[in-house]
Motif scaffolding. Structure first.
Motif, PDB file in Angstrom:
ATOM      1  N   ASP A 265       2.212   1.611  52.338  1.00 24.56           N
ATOM      2  CA  ASP A 265       1.050   0.830  52.764  1.00 24.56           C
ATOM      3  C   ASP A 265       1.319   0.259  54.142  1.00 24.56           C
ATOM      4  N   TYR A 266       0.242   0.029  54.871  1.00 27.15           N
ATOM      5  CA  TYR A 266       0.338  -0.656  56.146  1.00 27.15           C
ATOM      6  C   TYR A 266       0.366  -2.144  55.849  1.00 27.15           C
ATOM      7  N   SER A 267       1.497  -2.803  56.121  1.00 25.43           N
ATOM      8  CA  SER A 267       1.654  -4.191  55.712  1.00 25.43           C
ATOM      9  C   SER A 267       2.571  -4.922  56.680  1.00 25.43           C
ATOM     10  N   VAL A 268       2.846  -6.187  56.356  1.00 19.06           N
ATOM     11  CA  VAL A 268       3.672  -7.049  57.197  1.00 19.06           C
ATOM     12  C   VAL A 268       4.762  -7.697  56.352  1.00 19.06           C
ATOM     13  N   ILE A 269       5.907  -7.988  56.990  1.00 20.26           N
ATOM     14  CA  ILE A 269       6.976  -8.725  56.328  1.00 20.26           C
ATOM     15  C   ILE A 269       7.601  -9.672  57.352  1.00 20.26           C
ATOM     16  N   GLY A 270       8.164 -10.747  56.848  1.00 17.22           N
ATOM     17  CA  GLY A 270       8.826 -11.694  57.737  1.00 17.22           C
ATOM     18  C   GLY A 270       8.670 -13.119  57.247  1.00 17.22           C
ATOM     19  N   ASP A 271       9.450 -14.017  57.791  1.00 16.33           N
ATOM     20  CA  ASP A 271       9.391 -15.429  57.384  1.00 16.33           C
ATOM     21  C   ASP A 271       8.034 -16.044  57.662  1.00 16.33           C
ATOM     22  N   ALA A 272       7.397 -15.640  58.762  1.00 19.62           N
ATOM     23  CA  ALA A 272       6.089 -16.207  59.088  1.00 19.62           C
ATOM     24  C   ALA A 272       5.067 -15.858  58.012  1.00 19.62           C
ATOM     25  N   VAL A 273       5.206 -14.681  57.404  1.00 23.11           N
ATOM     26  CA  VAL A 273       4.296 -14.279  56.325  1.00 23.11           C
ATOM     27  C   VAL A 273       4.581 -15.120  55.080  1.00 23.11           C
ATOM     28  N   ASN A 274       5.844 -15.262  54.771  1.00 19.09           N
ATOM     29  CA  ASN A 274       6.219 -16.050  53.590  1.00 19.09           C
ATOM     30  C   ASN A 274       5.751 -17.496  53.708  1.00 19.09           C
ATOM     31  N   LEU A 275       5.814 -18.066  54.923  1.00 22.14           N
ATOM     32  CA  LEU A 275       5.375 -19.445  55.124  1.00 22.14           C
ATOM     33  C   LEU A 275       3.886 -19.585  54.854  1.00 22.14           C
ATOM     34  N   ALA A 276       3.087 -18.586  55.291  1.00 27.08           N
ATOM     35  CA  ALA A 276       1.652 -18.640  55.023  1.00 27.08           C
ATOM     36  C   ALA A 276       1.389 -18.632  53.519  1.00 27.08           C
ATOM     37  N   ALA A 277       2.154 -17.841  52.768  1.00 30.45           N
ATOM     38  CA  ALA A 277       1.989 -17.798  51.316  1.00 30.45           C
ATOM     39  C   ALA A 277       2.354 -19.138  50.687  1.00 30.45           C
ATOM     40  N   ARG A 278       3.440 -19.791  51.181  1.00 29.66           N
ATOM     41  CA  ARG A 278       3.845 -21.089  50.619  1.00 29.66           C
ATOM     42  C   ARG A 278       2.830 -22.182  50.970  1.00 29.66           C
ATOM     43  N   LEU A 279       2.222 -22.078  52.148  1.00 27.09           N
ATOM     44  CA  LEU A 279       1.194 -23.054  52.518  1.00 27.09           C
ATOM     45  C   LEU A 279      -0.007 -22.945  51.588  1.00 27.09           C
ATOM     46  N   GLU A 280      -0.358 -21.696  51.249  1.00 33.40           N
ATOM     47  CA  GLU A 280      -1.482 -21.507  50.310  1.00 33.40           C
ATOM     48  C   GLU A 280      -1.130 -22.093  48.947  1.00 33.40           C
ATOM     49  N   ALA A 281       0.101 -21.903  48.511  1.00 32.17           N
ATOM     50  CA  ALA A 281       0.525 -22.433  47.212  1.00 32.17           C
ATOM     51  C   ALA A 281       0.484 -23.956  47.204  1.00 32.17           C
ATOM     52  N   ALA A 282       0.758 -24.558  48.378  1.00 34.35           N
ATOM     53  CA  ALA A 282       0.768 -26.025  48.457  1.00 34.35           C
ATOM     54  C   ALA A 282      -0.624 -26.622  48.283  1.00 34.35           C
ATOM     55  N   THR A 283      -1.651 -25.838  48.523  1.00 28.99           N
ATOM     56  CA  THR A 283      -3.019 -26.373  48.402  1.00 28.99           C
ATOM     57  C   THR A 283      -3.394 -26.652  46.961  1.00 28.99           C
ATOM     58  N   ARG A 284      -2.623 -26.152  46.013  1.00 33.37           N
ATOM     59  CA  ARG A 284      -2.953 -26.382  44.603  1.00 33.37           C
ATOM     60  C   ARG A 284      -2.751 -27.851  44.241  1.00 33.37           C
ATOM     61  N   ASN A 285      -1.903 -28.562  44.970  1.00 36.93           N
ATOM     62  CA  ASN A 285      -1.662 -29.978  44.706  1.00 36.93           C
ATOM     63  C   ASN A 285      -2.369 -30.879  45.723  1.00 36.93           C
ATOM     64  N   TYR A 286      -3.262 -30.277  46.501  1.00 38.85           N
ATOM     65  CA  TYR A 286      -3.931 -31.023  47.568  1.00 38.85           C
ATOM     66  C   TYR A 286      -5.318 -31.459  47.110  1.00 38.85           C
ATOM     67  N   LYS A 287      -5.683 -32.708  47.413  1.00 37.24           N
ATOM     68  CA  LYS A 287      -6.981 -33.266  47.022  1.00 37.24           C
ATOM     69  C   LYS A 287      -7.217 -33.118  45.529  1.00 37.24           C
ATOM     70  N   GLU A 288      -6.257 -33.582  44.811  1.00 39.91           N
ATOM     71  CA  GLU A 288      -6.368 -33.600  43.347  1.00 39.91           C
ATOM     72  C   GLU A 288      -6.636 -32.187  42.790  1.00 39.91           C
ATOM     73  N   LYS A 289      -5.862 -31.251  43.300  1.00 44.42           N
ATOM     74  CA  LYS A 289      -5.910 -29.874  42.811  1.00 44.42           C
ATOM     75  C   LYS A 289      -7.262 -29.211  43.056  1.00 44.42           C
TER      76      LYS A 289
END
Length: 458
Positions: A427-451
């Motif tokens: 597949d045409y895709s991307v890898i790297g720490d910058a990609v992983n950080l974007a995924a962790r930022l999205e995960a952090a939104t689950r606890n933001y503004k009372e979920k």
């Protein structure tokens, strides 16, 4: 004019005798009578004709299918065979030479027979003509005279210079011999032609696959011009006849085959690009990649990009709702509706949809096509997706579905982008720490503004 004056052909043979006598009376050096005598004269002119030609040196014609009358042959200086080889295209180009020529003829015409078995006839010679009915025959003085029929319906043969009468062929052949300048093909010429053939094919095979259609066409026509100029130079300056035809045909076939291969390869590449990107690129982007595949660097490429991860927050209540209703198809319909809406926003903003992971969307910007404002477009997409979610929530409310929110993580940084995977599946895709950080930022939104989700970007 002659037919009008003396009647239809064949004439009474003593009329031909008068033509011979008239030629010699006007100073002709030798007369060649290009008339085949198969049968006796139906008009009874044979006796007078024999008396006439017995006093003068005359050469008659003889072919394989029509032999001269014995009585006439005894009275003439010589008999020449006018059967000539015809090439495969029906054209006469060569004159066969007999090994034995009567000495009496050689003394009169005073030239040496070339050693080769045949010669190419030089059809560039301009032979003067007079009509039998003309009163003035003074132009034949000191000349070899060829007498033959030229009226419509007489014998014509095809030459490189068009249709000619048979006595025209004999006259041009004799002029070629008298000139002493013969069209030749030296022993080294076939070797040169083969070298040119091999080098031409190698050049085309090596160069054409590396250039576009326009330059390959320029190369082909350049080869044609080179062939024409070289053949013209050797012909006009050296009277050397070349045969570049098979080289021209070969390079044309090779050029056509290589161009077809180029088009086929480009078409396969375009189809590969379309198949690979049509599901997660805007059609306009796919068309641009197909137009210029060089913008797509296969393999790995390090570059700065922006990434978006977006997921439904509170998906479990929706899943439980359809589970209780025993309606998995309804859940799939809801997820597809959500993915369609968000994907449309990503594509409209120039993004590339990397993959779907359940209800999660992963997208990136600045590959495979360059996007100068990729960070801005990624954040803009996240905002527009949040706004679209509000409209989606209204639809859910009207349908009695549980509430829905999304969480988005956006990050910009350097990564590796390209085709990744195994030899059989990639597949045409991307890898790297910058990609992983974007995924962790999205995960952090689950606890933001009372979920209730939200957007987190860096």
């Amino acid at each position: 004019d002659s037919l009008s004056l003396y009647g239809q052909w064949p004439w009474k043979r003593d009329q031909l005798g008068r033509a011979v006598i008239k030629a010699y009376q006007n100073g002709a050096a030798l007369v060649f009578l290009n008339v085949v005598f198969v049968h006796k004269d139906r008009l009874g002119g044979d006796d007078m004709f024999l008396k006439m030609i017995s006093k003068y040196p005359v050469i008659l014609t003889e072919t394989k299918d029509a032999k001269n009358l014995i009585s006439i042959k005894r009275k003439v200086l010589g008999v020449g065979n006018v059967d000539v080889p015809i090439d495969v295209d029906g054209t006469i180009r060569k004159l066969p030479l007999e090994n034995s020529v009567p000495e009496t003829i050689l003394k009169i015409i005073k030239f040496k027979i070339p050693k080769q078995n045949d010669i190419w006839i030089d059809f560039r010679h301009q032979i003067p003509r007079i009509d039998h009915a003309d009163l003035d025959w003074s132009s034949v003085k000191g000349k070899i005279v060829f007498i033959g029929a030229t009226f419509t319906g007489s014998t014509f043969v095809l030459t490189p210079d068009g249709l000619k009468n048979t006595h025209d062929i004999m006259a041009m052949s004799t002029e070629t011999l008298l000139s002493g300048k013969y069209i030749t093909r030296p022993d080294w010429l076939p070797k040169l032609e083969w070298i040119g053939f091999i080098l031409g094919l190698l050049a085309f095979v090596l160069i054409i696959p590396r250039v576009g259609l326009l330059w390959s066409a320029v190369l082909l026509f350049g080869a044609y011009i080179d062939i024409a100029l070289s053949a013209g130079y050797l012909w006009h300056s050296k009277m050397i006849i070349t045969d570049w035809s098979y080289i021209a045909i070969a390079i044309t076939i090779v050029w056509t085959h290589l161009i077809y291969n180029n088009f086929a390869r480009e078409n396969r590449l375009k189809q590969q690009i379309r198949k690979q990107f049509e599901t997660y690129l805007d059609p306009r982007q796919v068309a641009e990649l197909q137009k210029d595949p060089s913008k797509l660097k296969l393999g790995g490429d390090r570059k700065e990009m922006s990434f978006l991860f977006m997921d439904i927050v509170g998906f479990t209540p929706i899943s439980e709702y359809y589970k209780n209703k025993d309606d998995p198809e309804g859940l799939v319909e809801v997820i597809n509706d959500y993915l369609n809406r968000m994907t449309k926003i990503v594509l409209e903003n120039g993004g590339t949809v990397d993959k779907y992971m359940g209800d999660c969307i992963m997208a990136f910007w600045n590959a495979p096509l360059d996007c100068e404002d990729h960070a801005e477009m990624a954040v803009k997409t996240a905002i527009e997706c949040a706004e679209e979610t509000e409209r989606l929530k209204e639809d859910f409310k009207e349908r009695g579905l549980p509430d829905i929110n999304i969480g988005s993580g956006v990050n910009t940084g350097t990564c590796i982008v390209g085709n990744m995977g195994s030899d059989t599946r990639f597949d045409y895709s991307v890898i790297g720490d910058a990609v992983n950080l974007a995924a962790r930022l999205e995960a952090a939104t689950r606890n933001y503004k009372e979920k209730n989700g939200g957007i987190v970007s860096t």
